[in-house]
Design an enzyme around this catalytic site. Structure first.
Site, mmCIF file in Angstrom:
data_model
loop_
_atom_site.group_PDB
_atom_site.id
_atom_site.type_symbol
_atom_site.label_atom_id
_atom_site.label_comp_id
_atom_site.label_asym_id
_atom_site.label_seq_id
_atom_site.Cartn_x
_atom_site.Cartn_y
_atom_site.Cartn_z
ATOM 1 N N SER A 27 1.959 6.838 6.652
ATOM 2 C CA SER A 27 3.180 7.566 7.029
ATOM 3 C C SER A 27 3.525 8.611 5.978
ATOM 4 C CB SER A 27 4.358 6.595 7.118
ATOM 5 O OG SER A 27 4.069 5.552 7.991
ATOM 6 N N HIS A 58 1.613 6.916 13.448
ATOM 7 C CA HIS A 58 0.222 6.794 12.995
ATOM 8 C C HIS A 58 -0.665 7.254 14.144
ATOM 9 C CE1 HIS A 58 1.318 4.355 9.470
ATOM 10 N NE2 HIS A 58 2.195 3.783 10.260
ATOM 11 N N HIS A 80 -3.037 -2.123 10.962
ATOM 12 C CA HIS A 80 -2.244 -2.938 10.035
ATOM 13 C C HIS A 80 -2.385 -4.417 10.389
ATOM 14 C CE1 HIS A 80 -0.202 1.023 9.915
ATOM 15 N NE2 HIS A 80 0.052 0.717 8.657
ATOM 16 N N TYR A 82 -0.109 -6.543 10.563
ATOM 17 C CA TYR A 82 0.983 -7.054 11.406
ATOM 18 C C TYR A 82 0.787 -6.752 12.887
ATOM 19 C CZ TYR A 82 2.638 -2.201 10.823
ATOM 20 O OH TYR A 82 2.713 -0.832 10.790
ATOM 21 N N GLU A 83 -0.255 -5.965 13.246
ATOM 22 C CA GLU A 83 -0.452 -5.651 14.664
ATOM 23 C C GLU A 83 -1.049 -6.841 15.421
ATOM 24 O OE1 GLU A 83 -1.911 -1.505 15.415
ATOM 25 O OE2 GLU A 83 -1.719 -1.388 13.244
ATOM 26 N N ALA A 110 3.274 4.732 2.793
ATOM 27 C CA ALA A 110 4.703 4.800 2.502
ATOM 28 C C ALA A 110 5.089 3.428 1.975
ATOM 29 C CB ALA A 110 5.484 5.116 3.766
ATOM 30 N N MET A 205 3.087 -2.433 3.594
ATOM 31 C CA MET A 205 2.405 -3.319 4.547
ATOM 32 C C MET A 205 0.953 -2.900 4.832
ATOM 33 S SD MET A 205 5.515 -3.808 7.263
ATOM 34 C CE MET A 205 7.226 -3.927 6.716
ATOM 35 N N SER A 206 0.330 -2.233 3.885
ATOM 36 C CA SER A 206 -1.031 -1.752 4.162
ATOM 37 C C SER A 206 -1.854 -1.712 2.878
ATOM 38 C CB SER A 206 -0.965 -0.350 4.784
ATOM 39 O OG SER A 206 -0.502 0.580 3.823
ATOM 40 N N ASN A 229 12.194 4.480 0.564
ATOM 41 C CA ASN A 229 13.464 3.738 0.467
ATOM 42 C C ASN A 229 13.411 2.834 -0.755
ATOM 43 O OD1 ASN A 229 11.463 2.363 2.520
ATOM 44 N ND2 ASN A 229 12.610 0.706 1.542
ATOM 45 N N HIS A 241 12.018 1.337 10.829
ATOM 46 C CA HIS A 241 10.794 2.139 10.869
ATOM 47 C C HIS A 241 11.157 3.620 11.021
ATOM 48 C CE1 HIS A 241 6.557 2.811 11.136
ATOM 49 N NE2 HIS A 241 6.611 3.304 12.359
HETATM 50 N N1 HPA Z 1 8.925 -2.676 2.666
HETATM 51 C C1 HPA Z 1 7.694 -2.772 3.203
HETATM 52 N N2 HPA Z 1 7.003 -1.723 3.631
HETATM 53 C C2 HPA Z 1 7.586 -0.519 3.531
HETATM 54 C C3 HPA Z 1 8.869 -0.343 3.000
HETATM 55 C C4 HPA Z 1 9.581 -1.493 2.545
HETATM 56 O O1 HPA Z 1 10.708 -1.420 2.046
HETATM 57 N N3 HPA Z 1 9.139 0.997 3.055
HETATM 58 C C5 HPA Z 1 8.057 1.589 3.590
HETATM 59 N N4 HPA Z 1 7.117 0.686 3.881
#
Ligand code: HPA
Length: 270
Positions: A27, A58, A80, A82-83, A110, A205-206, A229, A241
């Protein structure tokens, strides 16, 4: 072997491009594809063994071409954990790119920041990672190569190139440890405090499964995070997201300029 079929397809579709650097765009990093000269782009759906990627923001496209003088294979979109729960979704694509001649993997993502001096829109070079789920895409592999060392998983020489490029552009490039969270839910504030205590600087998460696969294949790895963030509970912002994508997009132009400069400076033999 789906790998062989995909390699064949790519050699037929782009016979004059021999990629040396594989790139995975997360991202916020998607604008890198605008820096690829004379690209030949192929949807994953036409490449055997490449994943169906269904997450908003994506894509699902492989572009071969050049960035500066560097022949590249750029993957827009990754699978990912989580998919589906599987952590080896990028095994075939990475093996295909290795078979095509890539010896370096550049990863981008990201992430949420765990450090107050690294607010949203900061960049971080991964110096190391923490595999929090303790899952591996190498489970089921045979041979002693599966016991791959993860010391200097993020190549010190490539990190030096990245630091120099950021410095030349007057960009602050933090360096730190990335904690892999399985997702898809964001973390609890208590989990964020735990990660800080464990020595992590960012969470996402990647990236970690791909780094393990790449080191197993013998690829050198470089990885960059873009902070979208602060980790859960560290600020008043509401995580979602959509928020991640909006923040990533806001700094995406700067991110891809930096990334293109780094890739253009990566030296690969052959
Ligand atoms: N946590 C997990 N994955 C992320 C975050 C987060 O705060 N921000 C962007 N990807």
């Amino acid at each position: 072997m789906s790998e062989l079929k995909a390699v064949d397809t790519l050699r037929r579709r782009a016979p004059r491009i021999q990629p040396r650097v594989a790139v995975v765009l997360g991202s916020g990093w998607g604008a890198l594809t605008e820096h690829v000269r004379e690209p030949v782009c192929i949807p994953y759906s036409e490449l055997d063994g490449f994943p169906q990627v269904g997450v908003a923001g994506h894509g699902g496209m492989l572009c071969l071409g050049h960035i500066g003088g560097t022949p590249v294979a750029v993957m827009s979109g990754r699978k990912h954990s989580y998919e589906s729960g599987a952590v080896d979704g990028m095994k075939v694509p990475l093996r295909v790119l290795y078979a095509l001649g890539c010896s370096v993997l550049v990863q981008t993502n990201a992430a949420g920041s765990l450090r107050s001096d690294m607010p949203a829109h900061s960049f971080m070079l991964l110096s190391d990672h923490i595999n929090l789920p303790q899952r591996s895409p190498l489970v089921g592999e045979a041979g002693s190569e599966r016991f791959v060392s993860m010391v200097d998983a993020y190549d010190p020489g490539l990190r030096e190139v990245a630091r120099e490029c950021a410095q030349q552009r007057g960009l602050k490039l933090h360096e730190g440890v990335y904690a892999w969270a399985f997702g898809p839910q964001f973390e609890t504030p208590a989990e964020i405090r735990m990660m800080q205590q464990l020595g992590a600087d960012a969470v996402g998460m990647s990236t970690v499964p791909e780094t393990i696969l790449a080191r197993h294949a013998g690829l050198r790895v470089l990885a960059l995070s873009l902070m979208t963030n602060m980790g859960a509970g560290l600020s008043g912002e509401q995580l979602s997201h959509a928020h991640t994508l909006a923040q990533a997009q806001a700094i995406g132009g700067v991110a891809s300029e930096l990334l293109a400069a780094i890739i253009g400076r990566i030296q690969v033999a052959g």
